[in-house]
Design a protein around this motif. Sequence first.
Motif, short mmCIF file in Angstrom:
data_model
loop_
_atom_site.label_atom_id
_atom_site.label_comp_id
_atom_site.label_asym_id
_atom_site.label_seq_id
_atom_site.Cartn_x
_atom_site.Cartn_y
_atom_site.Cartn_z
N THR A 11 0.83 -1.21 0.00
CA THR A 11 0.00 0.00 0.00
C THR A 11 0.86 1.25 0.00
O THR A 11 0.58 2.23 -0.72
N ALA A 14 2.53 1.45 -3.51
CA ALA A 14 1.54 1.78 -4.54
C ALA A 14 1.06 3.21 -4.40
O ALA A 14 0.73 3.87 -5.40
N THR A 18 1.17 5.94 -7.32
CA THR A 18 -0.04 6.64 -7.75
C THR A 18 0.15 8.15 -7.76
O THR A 18 -0.34 8.84 -8.66
N CYS A 51 -5.88 -1.75 -15.62
CA CYS A 51 -5.10 -2.35 -14.54
C CYS A 51 -5.55 -3.79 -14.27
O CYS A 51 -4.72 -4.68 -14.07
N TYR A 129 4.06 -4.68 -12.95
CA TYR A 129 3.29 -5.67 -12.21
C TYR A 129 4.04 -6.99 -12.07
O TYR A 129 4.07 -7.60 -11.00
N HIS A 154 -4.22 -1.10 -5.68
CA HIS A 154 -3.70 -0.07 -6.58
C HIS A 154 -4.84 0.68 -7.27
O HIS A 154 -4.81 1.91 -7.41
#
Length: 207
Positions: A11, A14, A18, A51, A129, A154
Amino acid sequence: MSITDALLAFTFAATLLTLTPGLDTALILRTSAVEGTKKAIQAQMGINAGCLAWAAAVAFGLGALIAVSELAYNLLKWCGAAYLAWLGIQMLLKPRRQMGEASLATGTQNWFLRGFFGNLLNPKVGIFYVSFLPQFIPTGHSPVLWTFGLVMIHVLLGTLWSSLLIGSTRRLSGVLKREPVVKWLDRATGSVFLLFAAKLALSRRPG
């Protein structure tokens, strides 16, 4: 690595990913400013679908093929670069004059598909990924389930970030509705898309 540690670490990573400005951010900002909230949400849904498509590809092996195959990587790379270049040229040569102008040409603008293909035709997403996600899958757990679970995190982070961007542009709607500003946004975004297209075309497969 425990399940809690894996989720927290992913988290955090990601979130940083982001918040890093990129193609998705440029697309959401431009669409929200020029086309309005509804189409910006469509674009975000398309990005999310892209995604998830990459999640399926990575989970079931295509991502691994792209990671090791020069031909597969180059094919997707050139398709993605051509698509981004086409979008950029369209925005540079035919900038809009007002918000929502594209709605007059029914069926010619599908922002869901733009978000989807912009994400799907970027092999770097697949490379990210396939190289990044396995680091956060605890030993002994299903790679398929965890791949989809991590990608959903994500996607959620991307949706929250896009919602913040869309909300911010709404507050500036009075300025953003002006014709010179709309044209500038289109041309600026088109230039960004061309830069991303060139960067993608010149990229090399890692390893």
